[in-house]
Design an enzyme around this catalytic site. Sequence first.
Site, PDB file in Angstrom:
ATOM      1  N   GLU A  71      45.708  24.298  33.230  1.00 43.80           N
ATOM      2  CA  GLU A  71      46.703  23.304  33.628  1.00 43.80           C
ATOM      3  C   GLU A  71      46.090  21.900  33.733  1.00 43.80           C
ATOM      4  OE1 GLU A  71      48.419  24.900  37.239  1.00 43.80           O
ATOM      5  OE2 GLU A  71      49.846  26.096  36.092  1.00 43.80           O
ATOM      6  N   GLU A 120      50.923  32.724  33.399  1.00 41.30           N
ATOM      7  CA  GLU A 120      51.048  33.047  34.822  1.00 41.30           C
ATOM      8  C   GLU A 120      52.520  33.109  35.191  1.00 41.30           C
ATOM      9  OE1 GLU A 120      48.865  30.350  37.318  1.00 41.30           O
ATOM     10  OE2 GLU A 120      47.104  30.345  35.996  1.00 41.30           O
TER      11      GLU A 120
END
Length: 527
Positions: free
Chosen positions: A167, A312
């Site tokens: 991220e 995720e």
Amino acid sequence: MGMFKLHKAIMGCVMFLSMFCLVNGIGANWGTQASHQLPPAIVVNLLKDNGFSKVKLFDADYDTLTALRNSRIEVMVGIPNEMLHTLATSPKAADKWVSDNVTTHVKDNNLDLLVVSTMWDLDGPRSVYVSNYEVIKGCENLDSHGKKQLERKKEILTRLYVAVGNEPFLETYNGTFLNVTYPALKNIQEALNRAHLNSQVKVTVPLNADVYESLNDLPSGGDFRANIHQLMLDIVKYLSYYGGAFTVNIYPFISLYLDSNFPVEYAFFDGNATPVNDGGTLYYNMFDANYDTLVSALQKNGFSNLPVIVGEVGWPTDGDINANNKYAQRFNQGFMSHISGGKGTPKRPGPLDVYLFSLVDEDAKSIQPGNFERHWGIFTFDGLPKYQLNLGTTNSGALVKARNVQYQENKWCIMKSSAKLDDPQIAPSMSYACGLADCTSLGYGTSCGNMDARANISYAFNSYFQRQNQLDEACKFPNLSTITKSDPSFGTCRFEIMIQPYYGGAEQGKKPVVLVAALILFVLTVL
């Protein structure tokens, strides 16, 4: 070989591959930001016992990768954000990283995906398997065209991934990794090319869903975030060229956490939410809408066929009023049921490639995003299932706990019965304990939120005591604490007993030094 037997072999292989495509297998994120990690061998068995076919890592720990050898589990190995600058500026560093963390583990075919399934032909079911170097049983007699087709299928089924960063474009990072992620991605890919691993190992960049947005608040309006639009196109084009995938993390919980007006039912998969109507397509849950917003962004920019991995997805169990076992079970079971049929989403029908977040709790994660960060696991830190969850991968239809976990003694540090709540040492002692341990289960709406003041203080003391491996010195808060052998757990609040410390690889020898330093600091703080 007769035509009838050849037809049986071809049909058997085709049916096997089709069966596998219906269920891509479920993956799990294995994070290691914990004060006391389960030994890698135990975690690998936990993955296998629960039928996880793939695992996503956040680093390239040698002991972890060694434990995964011969496990038949597909691996996505991670490169932390902190390494991106070095890898972006040094092809030699990228070569070394690939050599140390990829080549070392795959050169002897020890780290590989082995897909086990059942193939049906006219004689009934029989076991077959696929790997990079093994022949598929029952498919040995295919003609040359059939073998070429099968090799292409095998390449898809057996690929490993390197996750470059995690991220890195989060807006909270304030652009720290904007200029290094893409160069690092290219240098890692080129290092894989030079190591002749580019057909086996693919690159990706796990990204938060905030890299795209909707111009009309509907999935059909999806496009990449304006301030990183060109950068995203460069990355997507590169991933597409080298056969990689777009990896995205999708969290309906975060939307609920950040927005008190977010419709709760829309976070789940029960079909109870008021649907979002996007030109006649109805979205009954946020996951599908979010996923299809990404699909729209890819379509709009010419990459309709780029594979998408959900890196995720999950729900935490503590640390917030909406983070609890009930909601986590509802979300994860609903999600598994939602994807089990392989129908996909309205814009991207077909099986989804998914990694649940996460496998086990991590009590040393940063809580800057929220106290829930340490409670994403479907298992506790010591490998105990938190709730009933049927992944469709075990005979029992339930999670299987970790085996051979070694615990420390059955003893706890609690507040003395003779200690007074108005003792001036309580506040600094509790602050100290929580600062060096984990008190995220304390607070409104948490698993320990219904206890009185004495129990809260005891919880903090015990958390520190267990974190410090139950040393007597760690339960010497001045005239406030004592050690007991009676379990003080209360209702839903579990007073933990720590597992035996695992000192693996480079970590060996570090922990005692840290402990001594912590104890010295403690003395200076409370005196």
